[in-house]
Design an enzyme around this catalytic site. Structure first.
Site: not given
Ligand code: 13P
Ligand code: G3H
Ligand code: ZN
Length: 330
Positions: A93-94, A235, A277
């Site tokens: 993710d990201h 979310s 998340d």
């Molecule tokens: P939320 O913070 O809305 O759960 O989004 C999570 C997300 O986009 C993780 O990449």
């Molecule tokens: O987009 C971000 C996700 O909610 C992950 O969050 O970098 O705190 O693990 P994190």
């Molecule tokens: Zn995200």
């Protein structure tokens, strides 16, 4: 090099193609620890839903790369033992660099996101293309992002969202070769997605957010027919969890998320991956706060992590069945 195929994982290509056609979205649940992963697997096995196990760079640091790989392998095995042959992807993710994407691919990830949305358009295309070229050699799928979400994207912080410009999407997808595209239509990360002044307040004092930019989504879909679109920051920030957190000593004022009916509408469109998340974090924290309050003499972590895991399972089954429409699609 450990290929995701050895771990029993799949990439996202086929699950996205089916989801776009079927008018539902695959859940991408973030996890950092064993209880979260167990909950994801149990909820998705019980609802027969395909699933994306999603790990940020921060989660990878927290859990340890080697541990993660075995956790993912264990998750696949556990789902089989539950009698469910559900497709499971492991997704970065990201991802913020080429090197991070390569390292994840070499360690069993089946899908990566290269988030170069903060770069200039041409630079975003170039970096995404570089990741795609490496990833596709290993049959790994790549998610890219165009437009910027407000809030925290791991180490990338944006003060306000910059909506995706639909007139850019064809050139971007063609130029980069990405397999799916995250767009910005008004969602944002975390539990405070809108400022109170952007919202209305209902009779109970709860914030009601403005509607997402479905017009931008529709235009992206028109320009990229059948192409998988991803929604981050999705979310709902379930109010009952926020209230329970506050009831048991927390302080979360004016938390607000994306209403479920809007997520249902998005899932029925070309949005085929919905990232969640914060709702999982809220569910766990609410359950842990209550468990510790109700049994102040307890100090066995299973006594509060167990209820937290149960609450997560309930939450994710509800999402799969009643919001994303992924239940029964495995
Ligand atoms: P939320 O913070 O809305 O759960 O989004 C999570 C997300 O986009 C993780 O990449
Ligand atoms: O987009 C971000 C996700 O909610 C992950 O969050 O970098 O705190 O693990 P994190
Ligand atoms: Zn995200």
């Amino acid at each position: 090099m450990v290929s995701y195929k050895e771990l029993g994982l799949v990439n996202t290509r086929e699950m996205f193609a089916k989801a776009v056609k079927g008018g539902y979205a695959i859940p991408a649940y973030n996890f950092n620890n064993m209880e979260q992963l167990q909950a994801i697997i149990l909820a998705c096995a019980q609802t027969k839903s395909p699933v994306i196990l999603q790990c940020s760079a921060g989660a990878r640091k927290y859990a340890n790369q080697t541990m993660l790989r075995y956790m993912a392998q264990g998750a696949v095995q556990m789902s089989r033992e539950e009698g469910a042959n559900i497709p499971i992807a492991l997704h970065l993710d990201h991802g913020d660099s080429y090197d991070l994407c390569v390292s994840c691919i070499e360690n069993g990830f089946s899908s990566v996101m290269i988030d170069a949305s903060h770069l200039k358009f041409e630079e975003n295309i170039a970096l995404t293309k570089k990741v795609v070229e490496y990833a596709h050699k290993h049959d790994v799928t790549v998610e890219a992002e165009l437009g910027r979400l407000a809030g925290i994207e791991d180490d990338v912080v944006a003060a306000k969202s910059i909506y995706t410009q639909p007139e850019d999407v064809e050139k971007f997808v063609k130029g980069s070769g990405c397999d799916s595209l995250a767009i910005s239509i008004g969602t944002s990360h975390g539990a405070y997605k809108f400022k109170p002044e952007q919202c209305k307040r209902n009779a109970q004092g709860v914030l009601e957010p403005p509607e997402l930019r479905f017009d931008i989504l529709a235009e992206c879909e028109r320009r990229l027919p059948g192409f998988p679109i991803v929604l981050h920051g999705a979310s709902s920030v379930i109010i009952e969890y926020v209230q329970q957190i506050n009831q048991y000593g927390g302080k979360m004022k004016d938390a607000v998320g994306i209403p479920e009916d809007q997520l249902r509408r998005a899932a029925a469109s070309a949005v085929c991956k919905i990232n969640i998340d914060s709702d999982g974090r809220l569910a766990m924290t609410a359950a842990i706060r209550k468990a510790l309050h109700d049994a102040p003499g307890e100090f066995d972590p299973r006594k509060y992590l167990g209820p937290a895991r149960d609450e997560l399972i309930k939450l994710m089954k509800h999402k799969n069945e009643a919001v994303l429409g992924s239940a029964g699609k495995a």
